[in-house]
Write a protein that holds these residues in place. Structure first.
Motif, PDB file in Angstrom:
ATOM      1  N   GLU A  85       0.832  -1.217   0.000  1.00  0.00           N
ATOM      2  CA  GLU A  85       0.000   0.000   0.000  1.00  0.00           C
ATOM      3  C   GLU A  85       0.867   1.267   0.000  1.00  0.00           C
ATOM      4  O   GLU A  85       0.522   2.257  -0.640  1.00  0.00           O
ATOM      5  CB  GLU A  85      -0.952   0.014   1.204  1.00  0.00           C
ATOM      6  CG  GLU A  85      -2.029  -1.062   1.171  1.00  0.00           C
ATOM      7  CD  GLU A  85      -3.055  -0.904   0.050  1.00  0.00           C
ATOM      8  OE1 GLU A  85      -2.750  -0.311  -0.994  1.00  0.00           O
ATOM      9  OE2 GLU A  85      -4.179  -1.420   0.221  1.00  0.00           O
ATOM     10  N   GLU A 138     -11.103  -2.597   1.147  1.00  0.00           N
ATOM     11  CA  GLU A 138     -10.308  -3.604   0.436  1.00  0.00           C
ATOM     12  C   GLU A 138     -11.190  -4.524  -0.408  1.00  0.00           C
ATOM     13  O   GLU A 138     -10.739  -5.080  -1.407  1.00  0.00           O
ATOM     14  CB  GLU A 138      -9.471  -4.418   1.434  1.00  0.00           C
ATOM     15  CG  GLU A 138      -8.297  -3.646   2.002  1.00  0.00           C
ATOM     16  CD  GLU A 138      -7.178  -3.471   0.980  1.00  0.00           C
ATOM     17  OE1 GLU A 138      -7.039  -2.349   0.476  1.00  0.00           O
ATOM     18  OE2 GLU A 138      -6.484  -4.436   0.677  1.00  0.00           O
ATOM     19  N   THR A 141     -11.630  -2.501  -3.569  1.00  0.00           N
ATOM     20  CA  THR A 141     -10.470  -2.533  -4.472  1.00  0.00           C
ATOM     21  C   THR A 141     -10.312  -3.925  -5.086  1.00  0.00           C
ATOM     22  O   THR A 141      -9.933  -4.053  -6.244  1.00  0.00           O
ATOM     23  CB  THR A 141      -9.163  -2.086  -3.778  1.00  0.00           C
ATOM     24  OG1 THR A 141      -8.977  -2.851  -2.581  1.00  0.00           O
ATOM     25  CG2 THR A 141      -9.166  -0.617  -3.455  1.00  0.00           C
ATOM     26  N   GLU A 174      -3.594  -5.598  -5.295  1.00  0.00           N
ATOM     27  CA  GLU A 174      -4.831  -5.569  -4.488  1.00  0.00           C
ATOM     28  C   GLU A 174      -5.399  -6.977  -4.341  1.00  0.00           C
ATOM     29  O   GLU A 174      -5.908  -7.345  -3.272  1.00  0.00           O
ATOM     30  CB  GLU A 174      -5.864  -4.623  -5.101  1.00  0.00           C
ATOM     31  CG  GLU A 174      -5.541  -3.141  -4.945  1.00  0.00           C
ATOM     32  CD  GLU A 174      -5.319  -2.716  -3.502  1.00  0.00           C
ATOM     33  OE1 GLU A 174      -6.043  -3.190  -2.611  1.00  0.00           O
ATOM     34  OE2 GLU A 174      -4.400  -1.910  -3.265  1.00  0.00           O
ATOM     35  N   HIS A 177      -3.275  -9.045  -1.783  1.00  0.00           N
ATOM     36  CA  HIS A 177      -3.424  -8.804  -0.336  1.00  0.00           C
ATOM     37  C   HIS A 177      -4.883  -8.584   0.075  1.00  0.00           C
ATOM     38  O   HIS A 177      -5.160  -8.044   1.148  1.00  0.00           O
ATOM     39  CB  HIS A 177      -2.526  -7.639   0.133  1.00  0.00           C
ATOM     40  CG  HIS A 177      -2.955  -6.270  -0.321  1.00  0.00           C
ATOM     41  ND1 HIS A 177      -2.089  -5.369  -0.878  1.00  0.00           N
ATOM     42  CD2 HIS A 177      -4.148  -5.634  -0.256  1.00  0.00           C
ATOM     43  CE1 HIS A 177      -2.736  -4.245  -1.141  1.00  0.00           C
ATOM     44  NE2 HIS A 177      -3.991  -4.384  -0.762  1.00  0.00           N
TER      45      HIS A 177
HETATM   46 FE   LIG Z   1      -5.296  -2.651  -0.808  1.00  0.00          FE
END
Ligand SMILES: [Fe+2]
Ligand SMILES: [Fe+2]
Length: 289
Positions: A85, A138, A141, A174, A177
């Motif tokens: 990130e 998240e 994303t 993305e 993770h």
């Molecule tokens: Fe992320």
């Protein structure tokens, strides 16, 4: 132990790649770098503008509880998450500087005042709610990343090649993770009620916030004021196109009690793109430092 290893996603430890994009190679840039589409370009610019400060908030939310994470595997995944990130924010800031030069009104999103406001708000939130916001973000994303990498229609959109490289790399990581913040939330005792309640609030604001921020950005573009029919046509195309078509039901999967990000299997997509971008002859190997 064996069972736990099997339960891990394909990429058990997300790893931050040291990478450098070059947005200043060309003398001139087309202002509308996505398909010469004004509305689409403002949409992508707004997302890029929001990423660095947002990602720093994600990192802070995980760090707030990091000392309560005891599982060594999860600790390593947190390190990978934070590294990835941080790198996303750094590279998006380079693109954002160019976008500001081109006239996109995104500077305020990453201004010291905006960051200070965000941090003040975070201090009022419990660590659990702050982390639930990150876990929910998240999911956004990850869903967008799956669309970007999995849709031939999106990949076929002509645009600035280096912007596409950045977006594909970001999307790939993305997915790598996507479950880390979620697993930290669970590991520190985050409840389903908080997780779902926070997502419900964010979900209900998704379209209104997107419409309003996009309308403000496009409304400040002198070309938009001169070409209202173009704006209407491009807005319709964006919201009925491959990014938004069917997006809300996919985001809503997160609201199901018991949901886990790995319920959505992206391992084959991830594997394909890891090879395509960073394999032996990967398209972005020359960008690695
Ligand atoms: Fe992320
Ligand atoms: Fe990111």
């Amino acid at each position: 132990m064996v069972e736990m290893a099997n339960a891990l996603p394909a990429q058990a430890y997300p790893k931050a790649r040291r990478i450098r994009f070059r947005f200043d190679q060309r003398d001139t840039h087309d202002k509308y770098f996505v398909e010469n589409d004004m509305v689409y370009s403002h949409f992508v610019a707004g997302m890029s503008g929001a990423f660095p400060a947002g990602e720093e908030s994600f990192i802070r939310s995980v760090r707030r509880v990091a000392d309560r994470v005891t599982d060594p595997v999860l600790k390593k995944r947190v390190t990978g998450f934070v590294g990835q990130e941080a790198m996303h924010g750094r590279e998006h800031r380079k693109l954002n500087d160019k976008l500001v030069e081109l006239g996109y009104p995104i500077k305020w999103l990453d201004s010291p005042q905006a960051i200070e406001r965000t941090q003040r708000l975070e201090r009022r939130l419990s660590p659990e709610v702050h982390l639930a916001m990150t876990a929910a973000a998240e999911h956004y994303t990850a869903v967008l990343a799956q669309r970007v990498l999995g849709s031939d229609e999106i990949q076929a959109i002509p645009g600035d090649p280096e912007v596409w490289n950045l977006l594909n790399w970001h999307a790939l990581e993305e997915l790598e993770h996507k479950s880390v913040a979620f697993d930290v939330f669970r590991a520190v005792g985050g409840s389903e009620a908080t997780r779902i309640g926070v997502m419900l609030a964010m979900y209900s604001l998704t379209l209104p916030l997107t419409y309003v921020s996009l309308a403000i950005a496009v409304g400040r573009d002198p070309n938009a004021r001169r070409q209202p029919v173009r704006v209407a046509r491009e807005t319709y195309r964006l919201f009925t196109g491959p990014i938004f078509r069917g997006l809300m039901p996919e985001l809503a999967k997160y609201l199901r009690p018991g949901f886990h990000p790995d319920d959505i299997d992206t391992s084959r997509l991830l594997d394909r793109w890891q090879r395509q971008l960073f394999g032996a002859d990967g398209e972005l190997v020359d960008h690695l430092k």
